[in-house]
Enzyme design. Structure first.
Site, PDB file in Angstrom:
ATOM      1  N   PHE A  12       0.828  -1.226   0.000  1.00 29.91           N
ATOM      2  CA  PHE A  12       0.000   0.000   0.000  1.00 29.91           C
ATOM      3  C   PHE A  12       0.861   1.275   0.000  1.00 29.91           C
ATOM      4  CE2 PHE A  12      -2.224   2.797   3.336  1.00 29.91           C
ATOM      5  CZ  PHE A  12      -2.791   3.634   2.386  1.00 29.91           C
ATOM      6  N   ALA A  34       8.578  -9.363  -1.906  1.00 27.71           N
ATOM      7  CA  ALA A  34       8.363 -10.822  -1.959  1.00 27.71           C
ATOM      8  C   ALA A  34       7.012 -11.183  -2.561  1.00 27.71           C
ATOM      9  CB  ALA A  34       8.460 -11.400  -0.548  1.00 27.71           C
ATOM     10  N   ALA A  83       7.142  -5.347   5.253  1.00 24.88           N
ATOM     11  CA  ALA A  83       6.780  -5.830   6.592  1.00 24.88           C
ATOM     12  C   ALA A  83       5.505  -6.647   6.494  1.00 24.88           C
ATOM     13  CB  ALA A  83       6.546  -4.648   7.539  1.00 24.88           C
ATOM     14  N   GLU A  84       5.306  -7.480   7.482  1.00 25.46           N
ATOM     15  CA  GLU A  84       3.973  -7.993   7.765  1.00 25.46           C
ATOM     16  C   GLU A  84       3.314  -6.884   8.571  1.00 25.46           C
ATOM     17  OE1 GLU A  84       2.323 -10.648   6.850  1.00 25.46           O
ATOM     18  OE2 GLU A  84       3.982 -11.517   5.692  1.00 25.46           O
ATOM     19  N   THR A 125       6.188   2.731  12.841  1.00 24.13           N
ATOM     20  CA  THR A 125       4.790   3.031  13.150  1.00 24.13           C
ATOM     21  C   THR A 125       4.626   3.629  14.549  1.00 24.13           C
ATOM     22  OG1 THR A 125       2.671   1.939  13.621  1.00 24.13           O
ATOM     23  CG2 THR A 125       4.610   0.572  13.805  1.00 24.13           C
ATOM     24  N   ASP A 126       3.554   4.391  14.736  1.00 24.48           N
ATOM     25  CA  ASP A 126       3.218   4.919  16.070  1.00 24.48           C
ATOM     26  C   ASP A 126       2.874   3.787  17.041  1.00 24.48           C
ATOM     27  OD1 ASP A 126       0.727   4.201  14.979  1.00 24.48           O
ATOM     28  OD2 ASP A 126      -0.253   6.117  15.441  1.00 24.48           O
ATOM     29  N   GLU A 127       2.552   2.598  16.487  1.00 26.82           N
ATOM     30  CA  GLU A 127       2.096   1.510  17.363  1.00 26.82           C
ATOM     31  C   GLU A 127       3.202   1.011  18.288  1.00 26.82           C
ATOM     32  OE1 GLU A 127      -0.639  -1.303  15.620  1.00 26.82           O
ATOM     33  OE2 GLU A 127      -1.148   0.104  14.027  1.00 26.82           O
ATOM     34  N   TYR A 150       2.452  -7.572  16.176  1.00 26.59           N
ATOM     35  CA  TYR A 150       2.883  -6.692  15.067  1.00 26.59           C
ATOM     36  C   TYR A 150       3.743  -5.552  15.593  1.00 26.59           C
ATOM     37  CZ  TYR A 150       2.626  -2.624  11.981  1.00 26.59           C
ATOM     38  OH  TYR A 150       2.947  -1.504  11.244  1.00 26.59           O
ATOM     39  N   LYS A 154       7.794  -4.582  15.136  1.00 36.00           N
ATOM     40  CA  LYS A 154       8.264  -3.294  14.590  1.00 36.00           C
ATOM     41  C   LYS A 154       9.194  -2.614  15.605  1.00 36.00           C
ATOM     42  CE  LYS A 154       7.347  -1.503  11.216  1.00 36.00           C
ATOM     43  NZ  LYS A 154       7.890  -1.571   9.818  1.00 36.00           N
ATOM     44  N   PRO A 205     -18.074  -4.751  10.246  1.00 31.38           N
ATOM     45  CA  PRO A 205     -17.787  -5.235  11.603  1.00 31.38           C
ATOM     46  C   PRO A 205     -17.044  -4.201  12.451  1.00 31.38           C
ATOM     47  CG  PRO A 205     -16.253  -6.231  10.035  1.00 31.38           C
ATOM     48  CD  PRO A 205     -17.147  -5.332   9.245  1.00 31.38           C
ATOM     49  N   VAL A 206     -17.658  -3.776  13.559  1.00 31.71           N
ATOM     50  CA  VAL A 206     -17.041  -2.795  14.465  1.00 31.71           C
ATOM     51  C   VAL A 206     -16.552  -3.543  15.690  1.00 31.71           C
ATOM     52  CG1 VAL A 206     -17.401  -0.697  15.798  1.00 31.71           C
ATOM     53  CG2 VAL A 206     -18.728  -1.092  13.704  1.00 31.71           C
ATOM     54  N   ARG A 214      -7.986   6.483  16.332  1.00 28.78           N
ATOM     55  CA  ARG A 214      -6.786   6.464  15.501  1.00 28.78           C
ATOM     56  C   ARG A 214      -6.581   7.854  14.924  1.00 28.78           C
ATOM     57  NH1 ARG A 214      -6.447   2.593  18.101  1.00 28.78           N
ATOM     58  NH2 ARG A 214      -6.088   0.416  17.499  1.00 28.78           N
ATOM     59  N   ASP A 272     -14.392  -7.773  20.489  1.00 26.34           N
ATOM     60  CA  ASP A 272     -13.232  -6.886  20.387  1.00 26.34           C
ATOM     61  C   ASP A 272     -11.970  -7.663  20.031  1.00 26.34           C
ATOM     62  OD1 ASP A 272     -11.970  -4.469  20.369  1.00 26.34           O
ATOM     63  OD2 ASP A 272     -12.216  -4.055  22.516  1.00 26.34           O
TER      64      ASP A 272
END
Ligand code: NAD
Ligand code: TYD
Length: 336
Positions: A12, A34, A83-84, A125-127, A150, A154, A205-206, A214, A272
């Protein structure tokens, strides 16, 4: 003019970055990917015949393959996206995340050092910072407190990049960005999934109460930040990028339905995500002050553009959902 090795350029953000470089600079671009389920060369059909573009199929965690690729192309710069990347998949099985995100990053750092790459830009990432309560922002000095497999993988890759700077004196820059959205995003992430499901009249789906927050950034704004860090960042520094657009998930979903003229009856609350981070929000003041960067899109502009793109490019995401996109490489490249 430089030769830039972009890893994960069929994904992406990587494909948006490759397009930006080919259309907006005179750099040569080697896209090394890949082609996992997330890699899609149909993201780049408009620029694939550019004489400054080369595609190389390769696995960043495979040292021999990477040695061959670096020896053949001798890049001046590496911009590392591969990355995954999907949290939900990491909850189900983290194996590929450790292999690609951790081992793969170290392999690339080793080859960059051996082949004397001038700069290594690591896209993170911010994560890695974990989860925020209702107030405050992540700065570059926020301690890493990754919560999902994930984000943990990272964070490990960020530390390996830091170690390469301190141990080997490598010129590396780390960028950390908030949630991206825009054209060519794989329809398993929130915004493209909700758009595609709404267009097909399927349930949206929520997770949980839908109130997780986010900070959304339009993908080309992120790409401009990475380019600024590549060109003007200081070696060893970390740069945060955010869209200044915090929204609850349920707001985003209802806005998509409203703009598409669909009813809220498609919304379905589901169980969740385990360990679901509550809120992410970025303080990007360092990038603004030192790189002269700022996001160009408001969330409303970016979402409208994204919706228009998914409506106009229905065959792109239908081919992703059917799996047909995976034939493209075989047809265009494998027989050469
Ligand atoms: P993506 O999943 O769309 O693309 C990842 C690409 O990497 C794919 O083309 C895939 O084929 C390739 N890849 C995976 N494993 C590989 C391997 N072993 N060797 C070579 N290529 C491999 O991801 P994305 O959303 O474009 O994210 C790109 C980068 O940006 C990632 O490093 C991610 O952590 C980071 N990031 C993403 C976001 C976001 O909101 N999407 C936000 C901040 C940072
Ligand atoms: P996602 O796009 O997977 O990005 P990330 O987990 O990296 O932030 O999810 C964004 C938010 O949307 C996150 O809070 C989880 C939520 N979400 C849903 O509510 N439903 C879904 O089907 C998906 C994919 C995500």
């Amino acid at each position: 003019m430089s030769k830039i090795l972009v890893t994960g350029g069929a994904g992406f953000i990587g494909s948006n970055f490759v397009r930006m470089l080919l259309n907006g600079s005179d750099h040569e671009v080697v896209n090394l990917d890949a082609l996992t389920y997330a890699g899609n060369l149909e993201n780049l059909t408009d620029v694939a015949s550019n004489p400054r573009y080369t595609f190389v199929k390769g696995d960043i965690a495979d040292s021999a393959q990477m040695d061959e690729a670096f020896a053949a192309h001798r890049p001046d710069l590496v911009v590392h996206f591969a990355a995954e990347s999907h949290v939900d998949r990491s909850v189900l099985d983290a194996t590929a995340f450790v292999r690609t995100n951790v081992q793969g990053t170290q392999v690339l750092l080793d080859k960059s050092r051996i082949y004397k790459t001038k700069r290594f830009v690591h896209v993170s990432t911010d994560e890695v910072y974990g989860s925020l309560g209702p107030w405050g922002f992540f700065t570059e000095d926020t301690p890493m407190q990754a919560n999902s497999p994930y984000s943990a993988s990272k964070a490990a890759s960020d530390l390996l990049v830091r170690a390469a700077v301190h141990t080997h004196g490598m010129d590396c820059v780390i960028t950390r960005c908030s949630n991206n959205y825009g054209p060519y995003q794989f329809p398993e992430k929130l915004i493209p999934l909700m758009i595609a499901n709404a267009l097909e009249g399927k349930h949206l789906p929520v997770y949980g109460d839908g109130k997780n927050v986010r900070d959304w950034i339009y993908v080309t704004d992120h790409c401009e930040g990475i380019r600024a860090a590549m060109e003007r960042g200081q070696a060893g520094e970390v740069y945060n990028f955010g869209g200044n657009a915090e929204r609850e998930n349920i707001y985003v979903i209802k806005e998509i339905l409203r703009l598409l003229g669909k009813g809220d009856n498609l919304i379905h609350y589901v169980k969740d995500r385990p360990g679901h981070d509550r809120r992410y929000a970025m303080d990007s003041s360092k990038a603004r002050a030192t790189l002269g960067w700022e996001p160009r899109h408001t969330f409303e502009q970016g979402l409208r553009q994204t919706l228009d793109w998914y409506v106009q490019n229905r065959s792109w995401w239908e081919r992703v959902r059917s799996g047909a996109y995976q034939d493209y490489y075989k047809q265009q490249y494998a027989s050469r």
